[in-house]
Motif scaffolding. Sequence first.
Motif, PDB file in Angstrom:
ATOM      1  N   ALA A 167      -7.490   1.012  -2.722  1.00  0.00           N
ATOM      2  CA  ALA A 167      -7.387  -0.362  -3.217  1.00  0.00           C
ATOM      3  C   ALA A 167      -6.159  -0.528  -4.103  1.00  0.00           C
ATOM      4  CB  ALA A 167      -8.657  -0.732  -3.983  1.00  0.00           C
ATOM      5  N   GLY A 168      -5.833   0.505  -4.894  1.00  0.00           N
ATOM      6  CA  GLY A 168      -4.654   0.427  -5.746  1.00  0.00           C
ATOM      7  C   GLY A 168      -3.371   0.354  -4.946  1.00  0.00           C
ATOM      8  N   ILE A 169      -3.290   1.144  -3.882  1.00  0.00           N
ATOM      9  CA  ILE A 169      -2.096   1.124  -3.034  1.00  0.00           C
ATOM     10  C   ILE A 169      -1.942  -0.235  -2.362  1.00  0.00           C
ATOM     11  CG2 ILE A 169      -1.103   2.066  -0.919  1.00  0.00           C
ATOM     12  CD1 ILE A 169      -2.222   4.787  -1.722  1.00  0.00           C
ATOM     13  N   LEU A 170      -3.034  -0.778  -1.851  1.00  0.00           N
ATOM     14  CA  LEU A 170      -2.965  -2.082  -1.192  1.00  0.00           C
ATOM     15  C   LEU A 170      -2.566  -3.175  -2.175  1.00  0.00           C
ATOM     16  CD1 LEU A 170      -6.145  -1.860   1.085  1.00  0.00           C
ATOM     17  CD2 LEU A 170      -3.749  -1.684   1.780  1.00  0.00           C
ATOM     18  N   LYS A 171      -3.058  -3.077  -3.403  1.00  0.00           N
ATOM     19  CA  LYS A 171      -2.671  -4.043  -4.434  1.00  0.00           C
ATOM     20  C   LYS A 171      -1.182  -3.917  -4.758  1.00  0.00           C
ATOM     21  CE  LYS A 171      -3.401  -6.659  -8.251  1.00  0.00           C
ATOM     22  NZ  LYS A 171      -3.970  -8.011  -8.278  1.00  0.00           N
ATOM     23  N   ALA A 172      -0.696  -2.675  -4.838  1.00  0.00           N
ATOM     24  CA  ALA A 172       0.681  -2.446  -5.251  1.00  0.00           C
ATOM     25  C   ALA A 172       1.691  -2.774  -4.166  1.00  0.00           C
ATOM     26  CB  ALA A 172       0.849  -0.988  -5.685  1.00  0.00           C
ATOM     27  N   ARG A 281       3.151   1.286  -9.637  1.00  0.00           N
ATOM     28  CA  ARG A 281       2.641   2.614  -9.995  1.00  0.00           C
ATOM     29  C   ARG A 281       1.454   2.501 -10.939  1.00  0.00           C
ATOM     30  NH1 ARG A 281       3.894   5.611 -14.527  1.00  0.00           N
ATOM     31  NH2 ARG A 281       3.514   7.879 -14.383  1.00  0.00           N
ATOM     32  N   SER A 282       1.514   1.566 -11.880  1.00  0.00           N
ATOM     33  CA  SER A 282       0.411   1.378 -12.822  1.00  0.00           C
ATOM     34  C   SER A 282      -0.849   0.922 -12.107  1.00  0.00           C
ATOM     35  CB  SER A 282       0.809   0.373 -13.901  1.00  0.00           C
ATOM     36  OG  SER A 282       1.892   0.853 -14.676  1.00  0.00           O
ATOM     37  N   TYR A 283      -0.704   0.027 -11.136  1.00  0.00           N
ATOM     38  CA  TYR A 283      -1.871  -0.421 -10.374  1.00  0.00           C
ATOM     39  C   TYR A 283      -2.544   0.751  -9.663  1.00  0.00           C
ATOM     40  CZ  TYR A 283      -0.798  -5.408 -10.930  1.00  0.00           C
ATOM     41  OH  TYR A 283      -0.591  -6.663 -11.437  1.00  0.00           O
ATOM     42  N   PHE A 284      -1.733   1.569  -9.009  1.00  0.00           N
ATOM     43  CA  PHE A 284      -2.315   2.695  -8.271  1.00  0.00           C
ATOM     44  C   PHE A 284      -2.972   3.696  -9.210  1.00  0.00           C
ATOM     45  CE2 PHE A 284      -1.648   7.125  -6.889  1.00  0.00           C
ATOM     46  CZ  PHE A 284      -2.552   7.148  -5.834  1.00  0.00           C
ATOM     47  N   LEU A 285      -2.268   4.076 -10.288  1.00  0.00           N
ATOM     48  CA  LEU A 285      -2.818   5.078 -11.192  1.00  0.00           C
ATOM     49  C   LEU A 285      -4.070   4.566 -11.903  1.00  0.00           C
ATOM     50  CD1 LEU A 285       0.406   6.631 -12.769  1.00  0.00           C
ATOM     51  CD2 LEU A 285      -1.098   7.617 -11.040  1.00  0.00           C
TER      52      LEU A 285
END
Length: 408
Positions: A167-172, A281-285
Amino acid sequence: MTTTPEPEVPQRPTGGDYAPSTAARMAFYQRAGGVLTPVLTTIFAFLIGGIVVAATGHNPISTYKGIFEGTGLNWFFPWVSGAERVAAEFNLQQTLLVTTPLILTGLAVAFAFRCGMFNIGGQGQYAMGAITAVWVGTTWADLPGIPHALIAIALATLAGALWAGIAGILKATVGAHEVITTIMLNWIAYWVGTWAFGLGGPLQNDANESVPISNDVFPSVRLPVWWGDAELQGLHIGIFIALAALVAYWFILNRTTLGYEVRAVGYNPEAARYAGINVARSYFLAMAIAGCFAGLGGALDILGWQYRLGSLDIQTSQVGFIGIAVALLGRNTAIGVGLSALLFGALLYGTSTRSLDPEVFPPELAGNLTLMIQALVLLFVGADLLVVYVWNLRRKLRRQAATAEAPA
């Protein structure tokens, strides 16, 4: 020759003469709201719950007293002794067993919140952690106990991180909203677990092919019980891991560069990007770390007291969803999440058929009472926004009245 006296440096007023700045007043209101809002929210929820209990023809005071005693929290009272104290000790152990995963799923939601994201996927991340812990705990029989347990916990935590990281990758990358993607991932985890433990599934037990449940994890990989009787499902050491996670949550957010970047993105992603912070990067982490917490919760439940997992467990579990209420009531702070998790854990166990006297209140109705209180907490948790609105409206009306009364 005359000398010009040096101008006096104005001294800051002391005592009651000092008027704090607007920023200081706002900081005070935020701190006060961070304490008062959860307390008032809880009080209102229990008051309305008491009204519902009275409407069913039962006594709200005796009902809440029975629930409180069922939680085992009366163990802390020094005047509780004898058989009552033994029962309270056992009930408190069970309450803390329920509280342990709620702390971690609450942190999973709270950490994403601090980055400006709403992680609805704690349930799926918890489920993937539990599934991974079952898989590791029922295989690799040649591994020694402690390394085996550590590997199971590590891989389960990683599974939760990977699941949330999607989900973080898709958001980023493409801007996909995390609410939509995490809900979809919850359903994928639901069906993965249903298939894995279902009839003919790869993790179904090999003793009874008609039962959709896994094998028990090896005794050597189970977490040791430090309080209570292991045969009666005593409290395992996972509670200390959960408490350590609270400290880690606070430390990451408040004492690391990563935490600063996560909070900056949560406040204003555009300003953070302008300041040089890698928002993607912040979204994914943030999502990956959130998934770590939830996956760890699933591992502790499996290795600590469940020891097995079945299709029905995957389908009925609500631990991740309750974590949303835990984070909201706890105001996304470490201490708040811990206390909120204890409250919900106490409610869940205190209203169960194992602890609540049916003569006081029917346990089947008490379970619905718990759900209602959870819903009321979610409803009232936004009360601070209403309070701020009313406060600002009051100030606006006072200014208008003062302007109208001023002489022309």
